[in-house]
Motif scaffolding. Structure first.
Motif, PDB file in Angstrom:
ATOM      1  N   ASP A 110     -18.956  15.699  15.208  1.00 22.83           N
ATOM      2  CA  ASP A 110     -18.880  17.115  14.868  1.00 22.83           C
ATOM      3  C   ASP A 110     -20.299  17.668  14.786  1.00 22.83           C
ATOM      4  OD1 ASP A 110     -16.159  16.876  14.733  1.00 22.83           O
ATOM      5  OD2 ASP A 110     -16.044  16.927  12.549  1.00 22.83           O
ATOM      6  N   ARG A 143     -15.904  19.677  26.156  1.00 17.75           N
ATOM      7  CA  ARG A 143     -16.095  19.071  24.843  1.00 17.75           C
ATOM      8  C   ARG A 143     -15.595  17.634  24.809  1.00 17.75           C
ATOM      9  NH1 ARG A 143     -19.251  22.953  24.594  1.00 17.75           N
ATOM     10  NH2 ARG A 143     -18.803  24.838  23.379  1.00 17.75           N
ATOM     11  N   ASN A 147     -16.397  10.170  18.188  1.00  7.17           N
ATOM     12  CA  ASN A 147     -16.172  11.604  18.049  1.00  7.17           C
ATOM     13  C   ASN A 147     -17.228  12.137  17.098  1.00  7.17           C
ATOM     14  OD1 ASN A 147     -13.645  11.478  19.553  1.00  7.17           O
ATOM     15  ND2 ASN A 147     -12.774  10.552  17.704  1.00  7.17           N
ATOM     16  N   THR A 183     -17.905  24.481  13.529  1.00 10.92           N
ATOM     17  CA  THR A 183     -18.053  23.071  13.872  1.00 10.92           C
ATOM     18  C   THR A 183     -17.430  22.812  15.230  1.00 10.92           C
ATOM     19  OG1 THR A 183     -17.998  22.426  11.554  1.00 10.92           O
ATOM     20  CG2 THR A 183     -17.553  20.708  13.164  1.00 10.92           C
ATOM     21  N   ARG A 207     -16.372  19.826  17.952  1.00 11.86           N
ATOM     22  CA  ARG A 207     -16.140  18.388  18.090  1.00 11.86           C
ATOM     23  C   ARG A 207     -16.335  17.974  19.547  1.00 11.86           C
ATOM     24  NH1 ARG A 207     -12.040  14.542  14.996  1.00 11.86           N
ATOM     25  NH2 ARG A 207     -13.665  15.091  13.510  1.00 11.86           N
TER      26      ARG A 207
END
Length: 232
Positions: free
Chosen positions: A34, A94, A32, A23, A25
């Protein structure tokens, strides 16, 4: 080439419980999210500007594993990646930080020398998440491909709903001709849900009190809408 593709075959059956993959993020200024490398599914999304219903110290989670809620997409065609394929996440940022946009790139190898990338684009100040599939055909044969986009969720009411305050929770379809059509979970289970099945426009959504997630395909390619209960 401007031609209208033939109606796509029905997408692969949704897995009742996914396993495998990792996963990732991604953090933007608004949420946010995932993303699982298994299928490149969006498996959890919390909204940074909304508090949870019961615990105001937590953020509101819309796409929630507790409800088996996920946004899935993939390709239909021989040996092409779908939501059961394990992708490889390509290194990159990310967190949106001070940038205007962020891309998450996932790649997978198909059969016959085909390479596919699923690319998510996140933009500052927007709840829209763009997704595109890039297909590189290294084989000798031309490809006949279709994309599919689906939302899965169980039929449990969202947190905070009671007998005193009951709102609609479930799928919805919109087309220009038929307009807004809500689908009852019980009707879907009995295969009696009535909604537009084909169009060259429209979108598919999952609705709950105050919030909605939706797949909104671009362009006017022929599309098919479907809804079904998954075993388990």
């Amino acid at each position: 080439n401007g031609s209208v593709p033939a109606p796509a075959p029905v997408a692969p059956q949704v897995a009742a419980a996914a396993s495998g993959g990792e996963t990732i993020r991604v953090a933007t200024d608004l949420f946010n999210v995932d993303v699982s490398t298994l299928g490149g599914d969006l498996v959890r999304l919390e909204l940074s500007r909304y508090s949870a219903t019961s615990d105001k110290n937590k953020l509101f989670v819309l796409i929630d594993p507790a409800h088996r809620y996920a946004a899935q997409s993939g390709l239909i065609g021989d040996g092409l990646p779908n939501h059961r394929t394990v992708f490889k996440a390509i290194a990159g940022p990310r967190e949106l930080g001070d940038a205007d946009k962020l891309e998450l790139r996932l790649e997978a190898q198909g059969a016959g020398g085909v390479k596919v990338a699923k690319v998510y684009t996140f933009k500052r100040g927007s709840y829209l998440i763009d997704v595109r599939h890039e297909i590189a055909n290294g084989g000798a044969q031309p490809l006949a491909t279709h994309a599919y986009y689906q939302l899965q969720r169980n039929d449990a009411a969202p947190e905070g709903e009671s007998a005193m305050v009951m709102t609609f929770t479930g799928p919805a379809v919109y087309t220009d001709a038929e307009k807004y059509q809500k689908l009852d979970f019980a009707d879907i289970a009995k295969d009696k849900a009535k909604f537009a099945k084909t169009a060259d426009n429209g979108w598919l959504a999952m609705v709950q009190h105050y919030f909605v997630s939706a797949w909104v395909p671009q362009g006017q390619d022929k599309r098919e809408f479907y809804a079904r209960k998954v075993d388990g």
